[in-house]
Design an enzyme around this catalytic site. Structure first.
Site, PDB file in Angstrom:
ATOM      1  N   HIS A 146       0.881  -1.172   0.000  1.00 52.75           N
ATOM      2  CA  HIS A 146       0.000   0.000   0.000  1.00 52.75           C
ATOM      3  C   HIS A 146       0.924   1.229   0.000  1.00 52.75           C
ATOM      4  O   HIS A 146       2.012   1.193   0.588  1.00 52.75           O
ATOM      5  CB  HIS A 146      -0.831  -0.046   1.284  1.00 52.75           C
ATOM      6  CG  HIS A 146      -1.900   0.975   1.413  1.00 52.75           C
ATOM      7  ND1 HIS A 146      -1.640   2.291   1.732  1.00 52.75           N
ATOM      8  CD2 HIS A 146      -3.246   0.887   1.304  1.00 52.75           C
ATOM      9  CE1 HIS A 146      -2.780   2.958   1.812  1.00 52.75           C
ATOM     10  NE2 HIS A 146      -3.777   2.127   1.548  1.00 52.75           N
ATOM     11  N   ASP A 222       3.131  -4.373   8.301  1.00 51.43           N
ATOM     12  CA  ASP A 222       1.884  -3.626   8.153  1.00 51.43           C
ATOM     13  C   ASP A 222       0.747  -4.642   8.290  1.00 51.43           C
ATOM     14  O   ASP A 222       0.510  -5.452   7.388  1.00 51.43           O
ATOM     15  CB  ASP A 222       1.893  -2.962   6.767  1.00 51.43           C
ATOM     16  CG  ASP A 222       0.586  -2.261   6.455  1.00 51.43           C
ATOM     17  OD1 ASP A 222      -0.375  -2.400   7.218  1.00 51.43           O
ATOM     18  OD2 ASP A 222       0.544  -1.575   5.407  1.00 51.43           O
ATOM     19  N   GLN A 225      -4.366  -5.296   6.983  1.00 50.85           N
ATOM     20  CA  GLN A 225      -5.314  -6.199   6.335  1.00 50.85           C
ATOM     21  C   GLN A 225      -5.370  -7.570   6.992  1.00 50.85           C
ATOM     22  O   GLN A 225      -6.098  -8.443   6.529  1.00 50.85           O
ATOM     23  CB  GLN A 225      -4.971  -6.354   4.843  1.00 50.85           C
ATOM     24  CG  GLN A 225      -5.138  -5.083   4.041  1.00 50.85           C
ATOM     25  CD  GLN A 225      -6.586  -4.574   4.019  1.00 50.85           C
ATOM     26  OE1 GLN A 225      -7.538  -5.310   4.248  1.00 50.85           O
ATOM     27  NE2 GLN A 225      -6.756  -3.286   3.746  1.00 50.85           N
ATOM     28  N   LYS A 248     -10.161  -0.573  10.510  1.00 52.18           N
ATOM     29  CA  LYS A 248     -10.224  -1.829   9.745  1.00 52.18           C
ATOM     30  C   LYS A 248     -10.563  -3.008  10.668  1.00 52.18           C
ATOM     31  O   LYS A 248     -10.642  -4.142  10.235  1.00 52.18           O
ATOM     32  CB  LYS A 248      -8.880  -2.126   9.089  1.00 52.18           C
ATOM     33  CG  LYS A 248      -8.292  -0.942   8.345  1.00 52.18           C
ATOM     34  CD  LYS A 248      -8.094  -1.214   6.914  1.00 52.18           C
ATOM     35  CE  LYS A 248      -7.284  -0.121   6.259  1.00 52.18           C
ATOM     36  NZ  LYS A 248      -7.836   0.286   4.982  1.00 52.18           N
ATOM     37  N   CYS A 388      -4.797   2.477  -3.580  1.00 52.28           N
ATOM     38  CA  CYS A 388      -3.517   2.981  -3.030  1.00 52.28           C
ATOM     39  C   CYS A 388      -2.390   1.968  -3.239  1.00 52.28           C
ATOM     40  O   CYS A 388      -1.529   1.792  -2.355  1.00 52.28           O
ATOM     41  CB  CYS A 388      -3.627   3.342  -1.560  1.00 52.28           C
ATOM     42  SG  CYS A 388      -4.795   4.659  -1.236  1.00 52.28           S
TER      43      CYS A 388
HETATM   44  C1  LIG Z   1      -2.243  -2.625   3.681  1.00 54.96           C
HETATM   45  C2  LIG Z   1      -2.614  -1.253   4.162  1.00 54.96           C
HETATM   46  N1  LIG Z   1      -1.674  -0.500   4.758  1.00 54.96           N
HETATM   47  C3  LIG Z   1      -1.939   0.735   5.221  1.00 54.96           C
HETATM   48  C4  LIG Z   1      -3.199   1.284   5.087  1.00 54.96           C
HETATM   49  C5  LIG Z   1      -3.463   2.649   5.623  1.00 54.96           C
HETATM   50  O1  LIG Z   1      -4.253   2.555   6.778  1.00 54.96           O
HETATM   51  P1  LIG Z   1      -4.851   3.822   7.516  1.00 54.96           P
HETATM   52  O2  LIG Z   1      -6.146   4.131   6.866  1.00 54.96           O
HETATM   53  O3  LIG Z   1      -5.063   3.393   8.932  1.00 54.96           O
HETATM   54  O4  LIG Z   1      -3.866   4.905   7.423  1.00 54.96           O
HETATM   55  C6  LIG Z   1      -4.194   0.545   4.452  1.00 54.96           C
HETATM   56  C7  LIG Z   1      -5.529   1.135   4.239  1.00 54.96           C
HETATM   57  O5  LIG Z   1      -6.211   0.816   3.285  1.00 54.96           O
HETATM   58  C8  LIG Z   1      -3.897  -0.750   3.987  1.00 54.96           C
HETATM   59  O6  LIG Z   1      -4.824  -1.508   3.379  1.00 54.96           O
END
Ligand SMILES: Cc1ncc(COP(=O)(O)O)c(C=O)c1O
Length: 432
Positions: A146, A222, A225, A248, A388
């Site tokens: 992302h 990260d 997901q 999420k 993204c």
């Molecule tokens: C894999 C991943 N990393 C980071 C993010 C960013 O998350 P946040 O909305 O909490 O900034 C997302 C959000 O879609 C994501 O899917």
């Protein structure tokens, strides 16, 4: 719908019905006149009533600033704030003093990158020296990230002279262990997603951390997901940092967290400075509190933390193993059904091994926005766009896709509705 034999551990139909009744929004009627089949949990999850109530109850009964003053409300607010830290630490297998509140996962990743940047510029004293980065050093990400876990590292490399390298992908979009060789002796940090928000693929974390450990590099995971879909234990995963996002995980927006090994947080200079994070200050300068407060400048999202804490309880009550079993069954169903439609290409693994229920797809000759519009008319909510993750879409040779993603509340019927709607997309735009 015919009653089904649940897979071992998956929710029974009666259980699922009770779970769905906890989510007021699932009764919402869409433009087409039917209850909305919400298949966009990867973008943001829906919230059970207990989470909505926990946030509102905080404002109704305990609202006050935390760690300030001596009155009853201040004490209660501080308890909600610190109990949340304990609850999140327990949920992911960390320690409460290793949890830093942020406004989202993006901010948590930026916190680490900016703090390393400050350390590299000579801030943070002796403790921070081990974090310094410069020319000749390397940061490794993957092509599946992302943007939140890509751009901060690109920026850090630009500021310090370090180079960015990336793990590449197999043709179906999994991180390819054959490319682990990019984790060289000069690598200082490997930042990868636990699960891709496009392909749903689980990263080979064990192999990645082993390669990182072999060269003394740190690992940031990260878990945006994965944390609402699979049991997570940051120590078993052998990470140094992990980032999470409340919204999420059935929790409110406006709060996320960084988990970091205590000794690393202690070495890191602050990024945001100001109130609530200083040990001492005079007109010549300041000294800072220990982590986690060192990284929590200014007023904090206490009501949101109260809501997130309730969401963690709720997930734990459902059982993360049972959620994983339920979603695995639906993922297999969704993959089979989507693959059965002519002219639909799944961007990611076609089998249900080592993946979760995030399924991005491209429909031959149909723009994803048109796919989304037809589905919206059928009251099926999917996400369209690049999610993204532009480099990952480029890898698949497309600019964007439609993406269906499931939650613990997703029913078999909702998957059938997705597939019926997808078939309608094909026939509407001239496919078979
Ligand atoms: C894999 C991943 N990393 C980071 C993010 C960013 O998350 P946040 O909305 O909490 O900034 C997302 C959000 O879609 C994501 O899917």
């Amino acid at each position: 719908m015919t009653p089904r034999e649940p897979a071992p551990g998956a929710f029974t139909d009666a259980e699922l019905e009770r779970i769905r009744a906890d989510f007021p929004i699932l009764g919402r009627i869409g433009r087409g006149g039917r209850p909305i089949a919400y298949l966009d949990a990867s973008a943001t999850s829906q919230k059970p009533a207990c989470v909505i109530d926990a946030e509102a109850d905080f404002y109704r009964t305990s609202n006050a600033a935390v760690h300030r003053g001596t009155h009853l409300l201040g004490d209660e607010a501080t308890s909600a704030f610190e109990d949340g830290r304990t609850a999140l630490a327990r949920f992911i297998g960390g320690r409460p003093d290793e949890i830093v509140w942020t406004k989202n996962a993006t901010e948590a990743i930026n916190l680490v990158a900016l703090s390393i940047g400050h350390a590299s510029a000579g801030r943070g004293g002796r403790a921070a020296q081990r974090l310094r980065l410069g020319e000749g050093d390397r940061i490794v990400v993957s092509r599946a990230e992302h943007h939140a876990n890509l751009i901060p590292w690109q920026e850090l490399c630009a500021r310090t002279g370090a180079e960015l390298a990336w793990l590449d992908l197999t043709p179906d979009g999994r991180i390819d262990p054959a490319t682990l060789g990019v984790i060289t002796e000069s690598t200082r940090l490997v930042a990868v997603t636990h699960v891709s928000n496009v392909t749903g693929a689980l990263s080979p974390v064990e192999a990645i951390t082993a390669a990182a450990r072999a060269v003394g590099a740190l690992v940031l995971l990260d878990t945006c997901q994965s944390s609402a879909h699979l049991p997570i234990d940051v120590r078993a995963l052998d990470a140094d940092f992990a980032v999470l996002s409340s919204h999420k995980m059935l929790g409110p927006t406006g709060v996320g967290a960084l988990w970091g090994r205590r000794e690393l947080l202690e070495a890191m200079p602050p990024v945001l400075t100001g109130g609530s994070m200083i040990a001492h200050v005079d007109m010549g300068g300041a000294t800072y509190m220990d982590p986690p407060e060192r990284f929590e400048a200014g007023s904090q999202p206490v009501a949101q933390i109260a809501g997130w804490t309730r969401a963690l309880d709720y997930l734990t009550g459902l059982g993360m193993d049972r959620i994983a079993a339920h979603e695995r069954e639906l993922t297999a169903l969704m993959l089979d059904a989507v693959a059965s439609i002519d002219g639909v290409r799944v961007l990611g693994p076609a089998d249900d091994e080592d993946r979760i229920g995030v399924v991005a797809f491209a429909v031959d000759g149909v723009h994803p926005h048109d796919v989304g519009q037809v589905m919206d008319a059928d009251d099926v909510a999917v996400r369209v766009g690049h999610h993204c993750a532009i480099p990952l879409h480029s890898f698949f040779g497309v600019r964007s896709s439609a993406r269906a993603s499931i939650a613990p509340t997703t029913s078999r019927d909702e998957i059938h509705r997705l597939v019926d709607s997808l078939a309608r997309v094909r026939s509407y735009f001239g496919g078979r």
